[in-house]
Design a protein around this motif. Structure first.
Motif, PDB file in Angstrom:
ATOM      1  N   LEU A  35    -110.419  25.721 -90.022  1.00  0.00           N
ATOM      2  CA  LEU A  35    -109.867  25.844 -88.490  1.00  0.00           C
ATOM      3  C   LEU A  35    -108.893  24.313 -88.469  1.00  0.00           C
ATOM      4  O   LEU A  35    -109.413  23.325 -88.896  1.00  0.00           O
ATOM      5  CB  LEU A  35    -110.805  25.593 -87.738  1.00  0.00           C
ATOM      6  N   ALA A  36    -107.562  24.496 -88.073  1.00  0.00           N
ATOM      7  CA  ALA A  36    -106.869  23.197 -87.769  1.00  0.00           C
ATOM      8  C   ALA A  36    -107.128  22.911 -86.083  1.00  0.00           C
ATOM      9  O   ALA A  36    -107.080  23.817 -85.469  1.00  0.00           O
ATOM     10  CB  ALA A  36    -105.617  23.651 -88.137  1.00  0.00           C
ATOM     11  N   ILE A  37    -107.177  21.668 -86.007  1.00  0.00           N
ATOM     12  CA  ILE A  37    -107.441  21.036 -84.558  1.00  0.00           C
ATOM     13  C   ILE A  37    -105.995  20.273 -84.545  1.00  0.00           C
ATOM     14  O   ILE A  37    -105.949  19.437 -85.362  1.00  0.00           O
ATOM     15  CB  ILE A  37    -108.540  20.321 -84.135  1.00  0.00           C
ATOM     16  N   THR A  38    -105.002  20.651 -83.451  1.00  0.00           N
ATOM     17  CA  THR A  38    -104.016  19.960 -83.577  1.00  0.00           C
ATOM     18  C   THR A  38    -104.179  19.292 -81.997  1.00  0.00           C
ATOM     19  O   THR A  38    -104.912  19.564 -81.185  1.00  0.00           O
ATOM     20  CB  THR A  38    -102.597  21.031 -83.494  1.00  0.00           C
ATOM     21  N   GLY A  39    -103.058  18.446 -81.733  1.00  0.00           N
ATOM     22  CA  GLY A  39    -102.953  17.856 -80.422  1.00  0.00           C
ATOM     23  C   GLY A  39    -102.434  16.383 -80.744  1.00  0.00           C
ATOM     24  O   GLY A  39    -102.100  15.893 -81.655  1.00  0.00           O
ATOM     25  N   GLU A  40    -101.860  15.861 -79.375  1.00  0.00           N
ATOM     26  CA  GLU A  40    -101.170  14.460 -79.520  1.00  0.00           C
ATOM     27  C   GLU A  40    -102.180  13.526 -79.906  1.00  0.00           C
ATOM     28  O   GLU A  40    -103.392  13.636 -79.842  1.00  0.00           O
ATOM     29  CB  GLU A  40    -100.657  14.242 -78.026  1.00  0.00           C
ATOM     30  N   SER A  43    -105.818  12.692 -78.040  1.00  0.00           N
ATOM     31  CA  SER A  43    -106.277  13.971 -77.365  1.00  0.00           C
ATOM     32  C   SER A  43    -107.551  14.118 -77.828  1.00  0.00           C
ATOM     33  O   SER A  43    -108.256  15.048 -76.977  1.00  0.00           O
ATOM     34  CB  SER A  43    -105.333  14.972 -77.791  1.00  0.00           C
ATOM     35  N   GLY A  44    -108.268  13.637 -78.543  1.00  0.00           N
ATOM     36  CA  GLY A  44    -109.475  13.786 -78.834  1.00  0.00           C
ATOM     37  C   GLY A  44    -110.175  14.316 -80.239  1.00  0.00           C
ATOM     38  O   GLY A  44    -110.900  14.554 -80.539  1.00  0.00           O
ATOM     39  N   LYS A  45    -108.861  14.592 -81.101  1.00  0.00           N
ATOM     40  CA  LYS A  45    -109.276  15.299 -82.317  1.00  0.00           C
ATOM     41  C   LYS A  45    -110.143  14.626 -83.354  1.00  0.00           C
ATOM     42  O   LYS A  45    -111.152  15.189 -83.800  1.00  0.00           O
ATOM     43  CB  LYS A  45    -107.797  15.215 -83.271  1.00  0.00           C
ATOM     44  N   SER A  46    -109.912  13.099 -83.448  1.00  0.00           N
ATOM     45  CA  SER A  46    -110.815  12.549 -84.294  1.00  0.00           C
ATOM     46  C   SER A  46    -112.495  12.612 -83.728  1.00  0.00           C
ATOM     47  O   SER A  46    -113.191  12.293 -84.522  1.00  0.00           O
ATOM     48  CB  SER A  46    -110.433  11.211 -84.542  1.00  0.00           C
ATOM     49  N   THR A  47    -112.520  12.188 -82.269  1.00  0.00           N
ATOM     50  CA  THR A  47    -113.639  12.257 -81.722  1.00  0.00           C
ATOM     51  C   THR A  47    -114.523  13.431 -82.042  1.00  0.00           C
ATOM     52  O   THR A  47    -115.686  13.523 -82.345  1.00  0.00           O
ATOM     53  CB  THR A  47    -113.534  12.004 -80.231  1.00  0.00           C
ATOM     54  N   LEU A  48    -113.970  14.555 -81.952  1.00  0.00           N
ATOM     55  CA  LEU A  48    -114.254  15.855 -81.953  1.00  0.00           C
ATOM     56  C   LEU A  48    -114.983  16.101 -83.642  1.00  0.00           C
ATOM     57  O   LEU A  48    -116.123  16.537 -83.755  1.00  0.00           O
ATOM     58  CB  LEU A  48    -113.658  16.944 -81.892  1.00  0.00           C
ATOM     59  N   LEU A  49    -114.146  15.633 -84.457  1.00  0.00           N
ATOM     60  CA  LEU A  49    -114.562  15.745 -85.996  1.00  0.00           C
ATOM     61  C   LEU A  49    -115.787  14.682 -86.069  1.00  0.00           C
ATOM     62  O   LEU A  49    -116.655  14.905 -86.996  1.00  0.00           O
ATOM     63  CB  LEU A  49    -113.344  15.276 -86.835  1.00  0.00           C
ATOM     64  N   HIS A  50    -115.741  13.223 -85.498  1.00  0.00           N
ATOM     65  CA  HIS A  50    -116.731  12.484 -85.514  1.00  0.00           C
ATOM     66  C   HIS A  50    -117.919  12.928 -85.131  1.00  0.00           C
ATOM     67  O   HIS A  50    -119.259  12.783 -85.596  1.00  0.00           O
ATOM     68  CB  HIS A  50    -116.338  11.144 -85.010  1.00  0.00           C
ATOM     69  N   LEU A  51    -117.948  13.785 -83.943  1.00  0.00           N
ATOM     70  CA  LEU A  51    -119.105  14.346 -83.417  1.00  0.00           C
ATOM     71  C   LEU A  51    -119.638  15.472 -84.499  1.00  0.00           C
ATOM     72  O   LEU A  51    -120.861  15.560 -84.716  1.00  0.00           O
ATOM     73  CB  LEU A  51    -119.008  14.991 -81.832  1.00  0.00           C
ATOM     74  N   ILE A  52    -118.697  16.443 -84.872  1.00  0.00           N
ATOM     75  CA  ILE A  52    -119.325  17.242 -85.718  1.00  0.00           C
ATOM     76  C   ILE A  52    -119.803  16.993 -87.031  1.00  0.00           C
ATOM     77  O   ILE A  52    -120.822  17.456 -87.635  1.00  0.00           O
ATOM     78  CB  ILE A  52    -118.240  18.338 -85.969  1.00  0.00           C
ATOM     79  N   GLY A  53    -119.295  15.725 -87.240  1.00  0.00           N
ATOM     80  CA  GLY A  53    -119.387  15.090 -88.706  1.00  0.00           C
ATOM     81  C   GLY A  53    -120.768  14.228 -88.495  1.00  0.00           C
ATOM     82  O   GLY A  53    -121.250  13.650 -89.641  1.00  0.00           O
ATOM     83  N   LEU A  54    -121.448  14.215 -87.444  1.00  0.00           N
ATOM     84  CA  LEU A  54    -122.598  13.356 -87.190  1.00  0.00           C
ATOM     85  C   LEU A  54    -122.386  11.863 -87.414  1.00  0.00           C
ATOM     86  O   LEU A  54    -123.316  11.286 -87.827  1.00  0.00           O
ATOM     87  CB  LEU A  54    -123.694  13.847 -88.293  1.00  0.00           C
TER      88      LEU A  54
END
Lengths: 218, 807
Positions: A35-40, A43-54
């Motif tokens: 899954l690719a997460i795109t955005g400006e 936009s919160g891309k890294s934050t989302l990955l940090h949360l999923i990555g614990l």
């Protein structure tokens, strides 16, 4: 389902400065899927990955990995899941500068108690790093460093690989090269991939794509 | 998992061998200085214990008589009653001008562990039967054998025993009684209550005898205790200076590994594993540095021990072996302090690692910036410590209070240094004109947190140097002046015996302006053992004797046999005031009419009129020495004539200059150890400065690259780096100066009074301070030289990379 993210919320700052970065994000991911997460920017891309990555904890919402709710885990539990289940690739590579390429490649596998020299050899060969095993990160190009980071993330055979702008520091040709290798290895190992990226062409190479705008998925 | 984390952390040192060397050398040097002091103290204590064991200790009771002599019949009484008792005779025995402590023991009744016979000597018939044997250390035996035949004829053969302290002779009690002319009396009876008790309690059997427990050499241990505490304090100070290096190196290593720690955490390493790895790493480094430190400490202690032994002998009359034995108590203490030091220096890194945010952006200079924020707290802590230092003398007394005051003063001054420098730089910055000066001052302020630990170490070393240097130089100046006063006689004569003494006296009368007897007797002075001298009424004393306080008619009263003068140490320790009665042994009291300075003597001493001395002590008076007054030009001729006329001992005629030279040589030896430790501490501080500058240089490129790009050449930047080091050293010296002078005052007015019994006036030596300032700046230049050279050689590509990495 390998990963389920349900109405995830995350804010930073206090009082008037408080800024909502993720606003009810939900998504799912099956094993082996990408899954690719795109955005400006912002936009919160890294934050989302940090949360999923614990690496961080959400303010609200749930995350389930392999059917286990992980958002409520304590520090030790989160560290254990990071070690055993998730592989991380960062934009800044984050290699240990004092360890050789071989040492960096094996690092997470050793930590997870899953060190498999044959698999590390395979990874090194496929990533084109066999000739650089005794070198230190500072002696490598950016593309080579990122390949080491990919190898390190896959060495413990994680079920999920999270890549945050993995090609952001690389030129176009090198980016394509690294991305191709990463996708190929994930496919062969059956590892699911979530990748945050600015690049539309990179996102196109993954099986699914989601766009984040001001903390919401579209 | 911990192993993997440890390998990742340790790999840092492989890539930074210079930093590792800094850490190991810093901790090693700190441990070495501490260990050397501990080794010296352990050796001295072992010597005291050995001497104490020779006389009996632990369960041994020491019986003494109030008048100093115990009839031998009392010992027989004790033996017949069943007590394990052994008599001792002890006294000073002079042969050919050299004085020895002669100890007579009764070997067959020698007590258990406290046997009076050294372990390396089996009791043979030779010891028990005529003419007996004298046991002595090799050096003492050599002196005895070198004495003229006439002097040796009354002595039994000498046998060498390494176990006998130097300057002492052990022999059978009958031989000692004959040589010391004791007749049927002994000085002490040792009773081992654990080995065997008699039928009748001691209080009934020998009620007149006083019973003392503990070591007979307790007085020496007590006297030298302050000296050893002094050394320990110096050792600890050196260790603290070294610890600054370790703390700085470990702090820097943490900053450099911050990204690695974060990566390890991101890859799933639990905090507990990281902490365990950091602790294991600290322990491993401590053991390595500890081993180096202990070996270095042994070398330093071996080099210093002869000087310390000479000091202890000269100042306290305590015998200490000149060779160092490897004793577990000091090398274990070396390892212990290395481990404790490393863990203390690592504690902050461990706390930071435990709370390290997983997602914080990398900030290579975060440590330095955080340190800057701590300046305010540091200044408050410093002011509290300085206030404590100021208040201690108002509420406490004693040597421990003196050292507590020193510690509060030094660490208060060290802590206030970085905030004071920051404030000074801020003020100077307002006056700065021109872009380079402004940038230079701003950049210096930014560097301050990174350099503060090294500068604090330098400040401590400089202040110690100024303080101890002022103390020693003040002492030297006072001592020289005191010798000039005290050694007023042009010649000093020592005769062989009383018959010769009388002949010499008679011969000298018509040939000199005055013959001043230096006659004395051992006696208790207000309950403290000491020596009483008798003086004739002569202008030499009235004009020259160094009196601290005295009544207007002091010398008249001494001459009349009513007044007594005591030395400063007796006056201070006994808390006497002018007009107080002073009891001499069992004799009637005399009135205190004056106090005189008496440097270099640990014991109580008093001066009374010569007639009073002879009346009171009669046969106990040693009548062998004289001071002669004569025109200085006549001295060589008279000395030659004296030697030709009489068969005097080798050192029987000594002129004033010789005595002064000898006294000054004892003085110089006394402070040789202090000077050596001073230099070592300063060297450690210089190394701290070098280590900090060298490691900071590697992190400075982002600050230097923009200025380089704006048109400052690498050579100009390197020059500015050198100037910066010099300026900081100079500013540090400016703060070290008042601190050092305060330190000198505490040493002279508080510590010395407690440790030695005398108080000295403070003298100032501005030239020495200026030399030290030049040395400090020079040390800073040398420390900055290598990093500056590296900067000049740095390829422009590396400067450009800084911009390439900025995103």
């Amino acid at each position: 389902m390998l990963l389920t993210v349900d109405r995830l919320e995350k804010s930073y700052g206090d009082g008037a400065q408080r800024q909502r970065v993720l606003d009810g994000v939900s998504l799912t991911l099956a094993a082996g899927e990408s899954l690719a997460i795109t955005g400006e920017s912002g936009s919160g891309k890294s934050t989302l990955l940090h949360l999923i990555g614990l690496l961080d904890t959400p303010d609200a919402g749930d995350i389930a990995l392999n059917g286990e709710a992980i958002s409520a885990l304590d520090e030790a539990g989160r560290a254990a899941r990071r070690r055993d289940t998730v592989g991380l690739v960062f934009q800044q590579f984050n290699l240990v500068p004092s360890l050789t390429v071989a040492g960096n490649l094996a690092l997470q596998a050793r930590l997870a108690g899953k060190h498999d020299p044959a698999w590390i050899d395979t990874l090194a060969t496929r990533l084109g790093l066999s000739g650089f095993l005794t070198r230190y990160p500072e002696q490598l190009s950016g593309g080579q460093q990122q390949r080491v980071a990919v190898g390190r993330a896959l060495a413990a055979r994680p079920t999920l690989l999270l890549a945050d702008e993995p090609t952001g520091n690389l030129d176009e040709a090198t980016s394509a090269d690294v991305l191709e290798l990463m996708l190929e290895l994930c496919r062969d190992a059956g590892t699911a991939l979530v990748m945050a990226t600015h690049s539309a062409s990179a996102a196109d190479q993954l099986s699914r794509r989601a766009h984040l705008t001001r903390g919401r998925l579209s | 998992m911990t192993t993997t984390a440890l390998i990742a952390l340790l790999s840092h040192w492989r890539r930074k061998p210079g930093q590792l060397a800094t850490l190991i050398i810093g901790l090693g040097l700190a441990t070495a200085l501490w260990t050397s002091v501990q080794a010296i103290n352990a050796e001295a204590r072992a010597s005291y214990d050995e001497a104490s064991a020779t006389l009996g200790g632990g369960s041994v009771l020491v019986l003494t008589a109030r008048d100093g002599r115990i009839p031998l019949s009392r010992w027989a009484l004790l033996r017949r009653d069943g007590w394990a008792a052994s008599p001792i005779i002890e006294g000073e025995y002079a042969i050919d001008g050299a004085r020895f402590l002669l100890r007579g023991v009764e070997p067959l009744s020698g007590l258990g562990n406290g046997t009076a016979i050294p372990e390396d000597q089996a009791i043979g018939l030779a010891f028990l039967t005529a003419p007996g044997v004298l046991l002595a250390a090799p050096e003492t035996a050599e002196l005895l054998r070198a004495a003229p035949e006439s002097a040796r004829s009354s002595l039994p053969p000498v046998r060498v025993s390494a176990a006998v302290p130097r300057g002492e002779i052990i022999t059978d009690i009958a031989v000692a009684a004959r040589l010391l002319e004791r007749g049927d009396t002994v000085d002490r009876i040792l009773v081992d209550t654990r080995e065997r008790t008699g039928r009748t309690p001691l209080t009934e059997l020998v009620p007149a005898l006083e019973r003392n427990t503990g070591s007979a050499n307790g007085e020496v241990a007590q006297l030298t205790g302050s000296f050893h505490l002094n050394l320990t304090a110096f050792g600890f100070l050196s260790f603290a200076v070294g610890l600054f290096i370790v703390y700085a190196a470990i702090g820097l290593a943490f900053e450099q590994r911050r990204a690695t720690l974060r990566t390890l955490r991101a890859l799933g390493t639990p905090v507990s594993s990281i902490i365990a790895a950091l602790i294991i790493e600290a322990l491993a480094l401590a053991l390595l540095a500890g081993a180096i430190g202990v070996i270095l400490g042994y070398v330093v202690a071996s080099a210093l021990l002869p000087g310390v032994a000479a000091t202890l002998r000269g100042l306290y009359g305590a015998s200490v072996a000149g060779e160092l034995a490897i004793r577990p108590q000091w090398w274990l203490s070396g390892f212990a302090i290395a481990v404790l030091g490393a863990l203390a220096a690592t504690a902050l890194s461990i706390r930071r690692a435990a709370t390290l945010p997983l997602l914080a952006a990398a900030q290579p200079r975060a440590w330095a910036m955080a340190s800057a924020r701590r300046f305010v707290q540091q200044a408050i802590a410093a002011l509290v410590l300085l206030a404590v230092a100021a208040l201690i003398p108002h509420f406490f007394s004693g040597i421990i209070a003196g050292f507590a005051m020193l510690a509060a003063l030094l660490f208060g001054a060290a802590l206030i240094l970085p905030p004071a420098l920051a404030l000074a730089l801020r003020l100077i910055q307002r006056l700065a004109r021109g872009p380079i000066a402004e940038w230079f001052l701003a950049d210096t302020r930014q560097q301050l947190p990174g350099l503060s630990l090294a500068l604090m170490a330098l400040m401590l070393a400089l202040a110690t140097n100024i303080g101890v240097g002022t103390m020693v130089s003040s002492f030297r100046l006072t001592f020289e002046g005191w010798l000039d006063q005290r050694l007023a006689a042009e010649l000093y004569v020592t005769t062989r015996d009383e018959t010769q003494s009388a002949q010499v006296h008679e011969w000298l009368e018509p040939r000199t302006e005055a013959v001043l007897p230096i006659w004395s007797a051992e006696s208790e002075i207000a309950g403290r053992s000491g020596e009483v001298f008798g003086v004739v009424d002569h202008a030499t004393y009235r004009d020259n004797w160094p009196l601290l306080i005295a009544t207007d008619t002091a010398w008249d009263e001494v001459a009349a046999g009513n007044g007594i003068l005591v030395n400063e140490q007796a006056w201070r320790s006994l808390g006497l005031a002018l007009g107080d009665p002073v009891r001499l042994g069992t004799q009637p009291s005399m009135t205190l009419v004056g106090v005189y300075t008496d440097y270099g003597n640990p014991n109580a001493q008093a001066i009374i009129g010569l007639d009073a001395l002879l009346t009171r002590y009669d046969s106990e008076v040693s009548r062998l020495r004289y001071g002669l007054r004569l025109p200085p030009g006549d001295t060589p001729a008279l000395a030659q004539a004296l030697r030709a006329e009489f068969d005097l001992p080798a050192n029987g005629v000594i002129d004033q200059a010789q005595v002064k030279a000898f006294s000054m040589s004892v003085f110089e030896r006394t402070f040789a150890v202090t000077a050596a430790l001073n230099v070592l501490t300063l060297s450690v501080a210089a190394f701290a400065m070098f280590a900090s500058l060298a490691t900071l240089a590697s992190m400075r490129l982002p600050q230097l690259a923009p200025v380089w790009a704006l048109g400052l050449s690498r050579a100009s930047l390197a020059r500015l780096e050198l100037i910066r080091a010099g300026v900081l050293a100079l500013m540090t010296w400016l703060i070290a100066l008042p601190t050092g002078l305060l330190l000198a005052w505490v040493l002279l007015a508080v510590v010395n009074v407690e440790a030695f019994g005398w108080r000295l006036p403070i003298h100032l030596f501005p030239l020495d301070w200026l030399i030290l300032a030049v040395l400090a700046i020079l040390a800073a230049f040398i420390a900055a030289l290598l990093p500056a050279r590296a900067l000049i050689k740095r390829p422009p590509r590396e400067f450009l990379q800084i911009f390439a990495q900025e995103r």
